[in-house]
Write an enzyme that holds these catalytic residues in place. Structure first.
Site, PDB file in Angstrom:
ATOM      1  N   ASP A 245      17.327  35.294  35.118  1.00 19.11           N
ATOM      2  CA  ASP A 245      18.055  36.202  34.220  1.00 19.11           C
ATOM      3  C   ASP A 245      19.506  35.735  34.107  1.00 19.11           C
ATOM      4  OD1 ASP A 245      19.267  38.332  32.938  1.00 19.11           O
ATOM      5  OD2 ASP A 245      19.001  39.740  34.598  1.00 19.11           O
TER       6      ASP A 245
ATOM      7  N   ASP B  83      20.414  41.745  32.608  1.00 17.20           N
ATOM      8  CA  ASP B  83      19.647  42.918  32.171  1.00 17.20           C
ATOM      9  C   ASP B  83      18.347  43.106  32.941  1.00 17.20           C
ATOM     10  OD1 ASP B  83      18.092  40.880  31.167  1.00 17.20           O
ATOM     11  OD2 ASP B  83      18.145  41.546  29.074  1.00 17.20           O
TER      12      ASP B  83
ATOM     13  N   ASP C  82      15.259  35.045  30.784  1.00 14.94           N
ATOM     14  CA  ASP C  82      15.514  34.652  29.402  1.00 14.94           C
ATOM     15  C   ASP C  82      15.599  33.128  29.288  1.00 14.94           C
ATOM     16  OD1 ASP C  82      18.211  34.060  30.330  1.00 14.94           O
ATOM     17  OD2 ASP C  82      18.596  36.217  30.171  1.00 14.94           O
TER      18      ASP C  82
ATOM     19  N   ASP D 292      -3.621  29.812  23.547  1.00 12.54           N
ATOM     20  CA  ASP D 292      -4.118  31.014  24.204  1.00 12.54           C
ATOM     21  C   ASP D 292      -5.465  31.441  23.612  1.00 12.54           C
ATOM     22  OD1 ASP D 292      -3.517  33.396  25.964  1.00 12.54           O
ATOM     23  OD2 ASP D 292      -3.735  34.419  24.036  1.00 12.54           O
TER      24      ASP D 292
ATOM     25  N   GLU E  75      -6.860  27.260  26.551  1.00 13.50           N
ATOM     26  CA  GLU E  75      -7.316  28.219  27.553  1.00 13.50           C
ATOM     27  C   GLU E  75      -8.670  28.741  27.089  1.00 13.50           C
ATOM     28  OE1 GLU E  75      -5.982  32.559  29.319  1.00 13.50           O
ATOM     29  OE2 GLU E  75      -6.165  32.198  27.188  1.00 13.50           O
TER      30      GLU E  75
END
Length: 533
Positions: free
Chosen positions: A28, A32, A36, A207, A269
């Site tokens: 981070d 927050d 990120d 995915d 996947e």
């Protein structure tokens, strides 16, 4: 082509080790409590220091986060919680400057209900995007069009009052299925791929590839006897809601596009009972995907010789392509918690990293595996995973493998500046990066040694694998490339075992679990070695 179905000249991804980063939980940068892109960039020197070849970054696209990024609202933009497109460009440039390839997720089977495409499709049966998603009329009694069940429990159909039809969602109701039978949808997804390739990414992890297309006739799935079923999904044989033969045609189009960009990489996947058959189909020849991985190791509850050997040999029999393997990821319990049993945790973590990095294939290491992290304990009132919440307590969901990466053992925040989106497990603090950096005997140091050994010995990267017939619970195999042959031996049992080597080792390269010689006649728990022969 060589006789194992791959080019005689290795591509960069053959035998590569790719480090999976789950952005929300990696680092981070703005305080927050959510990881990120800039946080990832700040830690790329650490990632490169491991000795891996690239990173796979899980979704960071604009999303309402019902499934934490796998429900994509804008396929060409970064969600503000993760940063901006410019932040991604900086991440990409930094990774490339360190010699790291960057693979990103692409989610083509479904979108978010907040996606502009779905909003247009929902409001008008005759509009330009009317058939971009899978819509069907109700049965005369108002019930869904067929018996298909969603992965996350409950019917795979949700009623839309706006359109007065049901829409299909193989996952959450907030994740409507794209209709890839529609050529316009395929064109749009290829345009999305082109957008990221133009920015310079090195490949895609695709995915839920076998969910790309369904049976257009919407036939009912037959029942499937499963005494361990937790969800209605597990009580059906998924013949018609996924795995349509035309998936291969779309994958061919995607591969053709990517080949125009040079040495790019695709990994699918593929889960489910037919995963081996489907992975072989999606990677055959040179016109489809480069490789695929399944959940075979991720879903195994026990570590056994037949389980490891069988998976490798089954792939070699079924597929004329390059395999990929992982023991942990963002969807399943961490391997230390899943397979450890009575074995000592640190020794077991080292042994599992050694075993994984000795296998033939492209290897994926999930963030924290280099530290030996166990599955985190997340209390019910802190759960955020929709699967965990829906099926509690029968399934514990995915939150426990997604908790924040422990960078520091000092203070209460694990190196994070604020209360985090998922809580830290106290068991992770002693395993933090800064603690292990100071310890030459740590799992982190051992994993770096493993990766250095792999790089120094091409046989471990692209060599053939051949298993030796030795008494269980020992697993032994050779990796051979040209004139180099390495012997890899592991005690997978929970007790010390007697050991007689069936071939004569020449040079001892690495000891595992306290083993100091390739010639000793007993292997301790989690013990093993790598030696040249």
């Amino acid at each position: 082509m060589s006789n194992d179905g791959v080019s005689s000249v290795s591509e960069w991804w053959q035998g590569a080790v790719i480090y999976q980063i789950y952005p929300r939980s990696f680092c981070d940068s703005n305080g927050d409590g959510v990881g990120d892109l800039n946080g990832i960039t700040s830690k790329l020197d650490y990632v490169a220091s491991l000795g891996v070849d690239g990173i796979w970054v899980s979704p960071f696209f604009k999303s309402p986060m019902h499934d934490f990024g796998y429900d994509v609202a804008d396929f060409r933009d970064v969600d503000p919680v993760f940063g901006t497109l410019e932040d991604f460009d900086r991440l990409l440039a930094k990774a490339h400057s360190l010699g790291l390839k960057v693979v990103i997720d692409q989610v083509y089977s479904h979108a978010s209900m907040d996606c502009e495409w779905f909003q247009e499709s929902k409001k008008d049966k005759n509009g330009d995007k009317a058939d971009w998603f899978v819509w069907a009329d109700a049965k005369p009694d108002g019930s869904p069009p067929n018996n298909w069940q969603s992965v996350f429990a409950g019917p795979a159909w949700t009623w839309s009052a706006a359109r007065k039809q049901y829409y299909l969602h193989n996952f959450l109701s907030e994740q409507p299925d794209l209709n890839l039978h529609n050529p316009a949808v395929q064109e749009e997804l290829l345009s999305v791929a082109r957008f990221w390739l133009d920015r310079g990414v090195d490949g895609f992890r695709l995915d839920a590839t076998n969910f790309y297309m369904h049976d257009p006739e919407l036939r009912d799935n037959p029942p499937y006897k499963n005494g361990n079923a937790v969800r209605p999904f597990d009580m059906q044989d998924q013949i018609y809601n996924q795995s349509h033969p035309d998936i291969e045609k779309f994958l061919t189009r995607l591969r053709t596009l990517m080949d125009g960009y040079g040495a790019k990489f695709t990994v699918a996947e593929v889960g489910g009972r037919r995963s081996l058959e489907e992975m072989a189909a999606y990677t055959k020849g040179n016109q489809l995907l480069h490789t695929a991985y399944s959940f075979i190791f991720l879903e195994e509850e026990e570590l056994t010789v037949p389980g490891i050997r069988g998976a490798i040999e089954d792939w070699d029999r079924a597929a004329d392509s390059w395999p990929s393997w992982t023991f942990s990821n963002h969807d399943r319990r961490r391997v230390v918690s899943r397979w450890k049993r009575s074995r000592p945790a640190e020794a077991f973590a080292k042994a599992m990293n050694a075993l994984l990095l000795s296998l033939k294939g492209t290897i994926f290491i999930y963030q924290g595996e280099e530290l030996g992290l166990p599955q985190a304990d997340v209390p019910y009132d802190r759960l955020v995973d929709p699967e965990a919440i829906k099926n509690w307590p029968e399934t514990l969901g995915r939150d426990g493998c997604r908790t924040p990466m422990p960078w520091s053992c000092e203070g209460a925040g694990g190196g994070w500046p604020a209360e985090t989106w998922l809580p830290f497990d106290a068991a992770h603090f002693p395993l933090a990066v800064n603690a292990q950096e100071e310890d030459p005997a740590s799992t982190l140091a051992f994993t770096r040694d493993l990766l250095a050994l792999r790089k120094a010995h091409p046989a471990l990267v692209t060599g053939e694998i051949n298993f030796l017939d030795v008494p269980e619970p020992v697993i032994a195999f050779t990796r051979t490339l040209g004139n180099e042959t390495l012997l890899c031996v592991f005690n997978l049992g929970e007790e010390q075992v007697a050991w007689t080597c069936p071939i004569t080792p020449q040079k001892f390269l690495l000891g595992i679990g306290g083993v100091e010689s390739a010639h000793q006649n007993r292997l301790p728990v989690c013990g093993g070695f790598i030696a040249s022969v």
